[in-house]
Each structure stands twice: as structure tokens, then as C-alpha cells.
Design an enzyme around this catalytic site. Sequence first.
Site, PDB file in Angstrom:
ATOM      1  N   VAL A   1      31.806  51.915  29.622  1.00 17.40           N
ATOM      2  CA  VAL A   1      31.365  50.572  29.287  1.00 17.40           C
ATOM      3  C   VAL A   1      31.673  49.691  30.491  1.00 17.40           C
ATOM      4  CG1 VAL A   1      31.619  48.607  27.713  1.00 17.40           C
ATOM      5  CG2 VAL A   1      31.913  50.951  26.847  1.00 17.40           C
ATOM      6  N   CYS A   2      30.706  48.867  30.885  1.00 19.35           N
ATOM      7  CA  CYS A   2      30.942  47.853  31.898  1.00 19.35           C
ATOM      8  C   CYS A   2      31.432  48.508  33.200  1.00 19.35           C
ATOM      9  CB  CYS A   2      31.923  46.828  31.344  1.00 19.35           C
ATOM     10  SG  CYS A   2      32.077  45.275  32.225  1.00 19.35           S
ATOM     11  N   THR A   3      32.534  48.027  33.757  1.00 19.62           N
ATOM     12  CA  THR A   3      33.009  48.543  35.039  1.00 19.62           C
ATOM     13  C   THR A   3      33.761  49.858  34.935  1.00 19.62           C
ATOM     14  OG1 THR A   3      34.962  47.117  34.897  1.00 19.62           O
ATOM     15  CG2 THR A   3      33.057  46.270  36.134  1.00 19.62           C
TER      16      THR A   3
END
Length: 195
Positions: free
Chosen positions: A105-107
Site C-alpha cells: 500500500v502506498c510507499t
Amino acid sequence: MRHIGILLFDGVEELDAFGPWEVLANWTLNHPDDGWAVSFLSRDGAPVRAAKGLVLDAHHSFPDAPHMQVLIHPGGQGTRVLMRDPDHLAWVRAQRESVPLMTSVCTGALVYAAAGLLTGRPATTHWESLELLASLDRTIQMQPMERFVDDGDVITSAGVSAGIDMALHLVARLAGVDRARTVRRDIQYDPQPTV
């Protein structure tokens, strides 16, 4: 029982972890006959301080975590440390050898890229980190407009709330579209921005 592990670490973005948790816990608790479980793990099993100060407790440490069929690596400011931590990158590579489905998720995608998991693959991350992701591995096929990118045994998702979409996709992939729709109704997830 097949197991989904969600990683916790200092600086994890709260919703990166809890968005997928809400989806997957709703599914696994309300539909135990599907044969899946979800839990949090941290390196030593100790609590972590998340990005906005919330203290989160893990169910397992790395050594005592059950064998996982899915690993979710959230993002957050803590990934800037983890993407340069040789021990963490070695752990991620070891999971790649034994966990059939690696997701981020995300970074969290930055860590996967630093570990070499995204070489030659389509991927996405938070919009503010797209250039950093591309700089880590120029072979990554950037997908900046996608909420999540499913490339078989690796799934990446965009920033923060996109983890909910990715988790619902996981439910659909692992237990069918009807089950995912049931979970979506249960958590009343119907994204229609008001601003």
C-alpha cells in the site's frame, strides 16, 4: 487456515494498515468457512508508533508469525528508513521466496522496489512518490493513474485509501466477487468524494 499478514513498523501510515485490516478482518471474521485469517506482525512483536502518533500492537513477531499466503507491506514515512535497511530488505526478499502473494500500500512499493521485487513489473504508489519509485528501478512500468496494479504474484496500490480498494480486490481474488461485494456493503464503502 491460510494467513494474511499486515506489516507494522515505526512510521507506518495508520490507514495504510487499518484500511486493509478493516476489509480483511470483516471478511475473515464473518466468513470463517472461507478458511482465511489476518493478523499484524512487527519485527520483534513489540508495539510500533505510527506516522501520526497512534501506538499499534502486533499479534506476532517475524519469527513466530504463521506461514503467510499474502503479505501486505503498508507505506508511511517509516518506509524511507526501511528501503535503506539491509536487514529489512533481506527479510522482504526472503518472504518473496515463500509467500505466494506480495502486496503493498502506498510507499510500501518503495521498499519492494529497493528489494528488487518490482523489476520489470507494472506498479504504482502514492502520487507524491511516483518519481522516487521510478528512480529506484528504471525498469518499473509506472502506472500513475491506477488505484492498484495486480501483476499476478505482486500487487501494488496507490496512496492511503487505495489500500481499501486493493484489499477488496484481494477478497474478490481469493473468495470471489460476491464475497467482496458483501464485505463492501458491510463496511459501507462507497467512495463518492464530497469535495
